[in-house]
Scaffold this active site. Structure first.
Site, PDB file in Angstrom:
ATOM      1  N   ARG A 137     -73.436 -17.096  26.502  1.00 37.99           N
ATOM      2  CA  ARG A 137     -72.100 -16.787  27.014  1.00 37.99           C
ATOM      3  C   ARG A 137     -71.874 -17.482  28.359  1.00 37.99           C
ATOM      4  O   ARG A 137     -70.773 -17.905  28.685  1.00 37.99           O
ATOM      5  CB  ARG A 137     -71.942 -15.263  27.186  1.00 37.99           C
ATOM      6  CG  ARG A 137     -71.776 -14.516  25.883  1.00 37.99           C
ATOM      7  CD  ARG A 137     -71.779 -13.008  26.104  1.00 37.99           C
ATOM      8  NE  ARG A 137     -73.108 -12.488  26.451  1.00 37.99           N
ATOM      9  CZ  ARG A 137     -73.355 -11.198  26.681  1.00 37.99           C
ATOM     10  NH1 ARG A 137     -72.383 -10.311  26.616  1.00 37.99           N
ATOM     11  NH2 ARG A 137     -74.581 -10.790  26.968  1.00 37.99           N
ATOM     12  N   CYS A 154     -76.181 -14.701  31.683  1.00 39.20           N
ATOM     13  CA  CYS A 154     -75.774 -13.599  30.808  1.00 39.20           C
ATOM     14  C   CYS A 154     -77.039 -12.925  30.295  1.00 39.20           C
ATOM     15  O   CYS A 154     -77.832 -12.452  31.098  1.00 39.20           O
ATOM     16  CB  CYS A 154     -74.865 -14.085  29.679  1.00 39.20           C
ATOM     17  SG  CYS A 154     -75.561 -15.375  28.640  1.00 39.20           S
TER      18      CYS A 154
END
Lengths: 307, 154
Positions: free
Chosen positions: A257, A252
């Site tokens: 994430r 990410c």
């Protein structure tokens, strides 16, 4: 001693059901005294460094991804000595069962779990749905900070290779599956930073060649829990085109994430080889002479000349 | 840079933070987050009047209004309005500090606040530089809006 694993229909469909617990299960475990007597250690890990202080699950200790898990100087995680001290101070022993939960559908909780896994901590689980689900169900919160008895934790050398990819590893991996979990705007390169905010982003916008775009949140249902095995398969095997046995790298912007996606691929779908590239776009998008692709197409590797 | 260069309310806040240990500073920031006033109804119903500060990790919206003043705009009080969710106490805390420190000052007074004022709170280590960036961005956005509205130059 590992604490008993939760049995339920949803979890049973996953490759590693022992990696998740539900809010009901945790509430019952707290009720039974398992957290108070140290059999189970509950850890809250949030994006916001003060959120725990506004109220947390009774008996939960706090671990901050940035101040506790990241090295203060080098862009890296803490070493074995610092991790051992952190764990012991939170009442965690090497054989403790640890349940981690946090805000934003467990972004940071999954990130903390991934760091625990770098140190080979055996029994670490996620609270499915995280902090938000616990609160939405009206379950108890407290501001009282526990003072757990010190755990006993050896200095373990971190073993990055199985689950962590560095830039060089990703370069060597090109041609094999990658999952980009950022927003579509970040993936296409439409958004590197906003006008007048050069600090916000990377020098280049786009994605790593051939990466499939599956924003992390698509793995989560509205209540923050992971989607069912069937839904996850439709997403990663169907849409992203992964096949059983694939060697996968997820990324990410800084690797938080993508920890959420890493967890889904590794423990819910059972991919053996899944690595999280924590350098992610803040490294790749700023690195000299690494190939990138702009636009919504995945692109190919090797990158055709003149593109 | 010393706190003497700051408007008095902001200087007092900085002094309070600096007198504390690091964990106490976090606790004080939490108190500021709890003390951030609600938006007035006329803004609550019009989210489009607020601007988002995208550098903040959590959604933070703000706007300014200049009160009418008979002595001209340079003497007019600038009012600050912030909106941040309860689930973002750090962001709310920063907003609370800027609200208590700057609300009601004149454009010139607000524009005189050094851009790196947030560093003076002594939170950078406990909060991390990444999170501090949100506060610096918030102050920057306020100053740009004040400059644009008042015509006073920083």
């Amino acid at each position: 001693m590992p604490y008993p694993v939760e049995q339920n229909e949803k979890f049973a469909a996953y490759a590693h059901p022992e990696r998740l617990v539900s809010t009901e299960w945790l509430a019952a475990a707290i009720e039974s005294g398992a957290v108070a007597n140290g059999e189970l250690v509950v850890v809250e890990s949030d994006e916001d460094v003060l959120l725990y202080e506004t109220g947390h699950i009774p008996g939960a200790v706090k671990i901050d991804w940035h101040t506790d898990l990241n090295d203060e100087v080098t862009r890296d995680y803490v070493d074995g000595a610092a991790f051992a001290e952190l764990a012991a101070s939170k009442g965690i022993s090497r054989d403790s069962t640890v349940v981690i939960y946090g805000d934003k559908s467990n972004w940071w909780a999954a990130y903390a779990l991934w760091v625990f896994t770098l140190f080979g901590h055996q029994d670490v689980r996620l609270l499915d749905g995280g902090r938000d689900k616990w609160i939405a169900e009206g379950r108890e919160l407290t501001k009282e900070k526990p003072a757990p008895a010190r755990g006993s934790y050896p200095e373990v050398e971190r073993n990055d290779a199985p689950i962590r990819a560095f830039k060089e590893d990703v370069l060597a991996h090109l041609g094999k599956p990658l999952i980009d979990v950022r927003s579509p705007e970040e993936y296409t390169g439409q958004r590197t930073h906003m006008p007048a905010y050069p600090e916000e982003g990377a020098l280049r916008g786009g994605h790593i060649p051939t990466a499939a775009s599956i924003p992390w949140a698509r793995a989560a249902a509205a209540d923050g829990t992971y989607r069912s095995r069937e839904e996850l398969e439709a997403l990663y095997l169907g849409e992203a085109g992964l096949a059983e046995g694939d060697d996968v790298v997820a990324y990410c912007r800084i690797g938080e994430r993508s920890s959420h996606t890493w967890f889904a691929l590794k423990y819910l779908l059972g991919f053996e080889s899944v690595r999280n590239y924590d350098g992610s776009w803040t490294e790749w998008g700023n690195a000299v002479r690494v190939p990138i692709v702009k636009g919504a197409e995945r692109g190919s590797f090797p990158v055709p000349a003149g593109v | 840079m010393t706190t003497q260069a700051l408007p008095s309310a902001l200087a007092a806040i900085v002094d309070d933070f600096q007198a504390l240990t690091e964990p106490e500073r976090l606790q004080l920031l939490l108190e500021f987050s709890e003390g951030l006033p609600e938006l007035p109804d006329r803004l609550k119903d019009h989210p489009e009047l607020l601007e988002q500060v995208v550098e903040c990790q959590s959604p933070l919206f703000l706007t300014i209004e200049t009160e009418k003043n008979d002595d001209g705009p340079a003497a007019a009080a600038v009012r600050l309005f912030f909106k941040a969710p309860a689930e973002a106490p750090t962001t709310r805390g920063f907003a609370g500090v800027l609200h208590e420190g700057l609300d009601g000052l004149t454009a010139g007074e607000i524009l005189s606040v050094p851009d790196d004022m947030p560093e003076l709170l002594g939170l950078t280590r406990a909060i991390t530089p990444l999170r501090m960036r949100g506060m610096t961005a918030m102050l920057g956005r306020i100053k740009r809006k004040v400059a644009a509205t008042s015509g006073v130059r920083a």
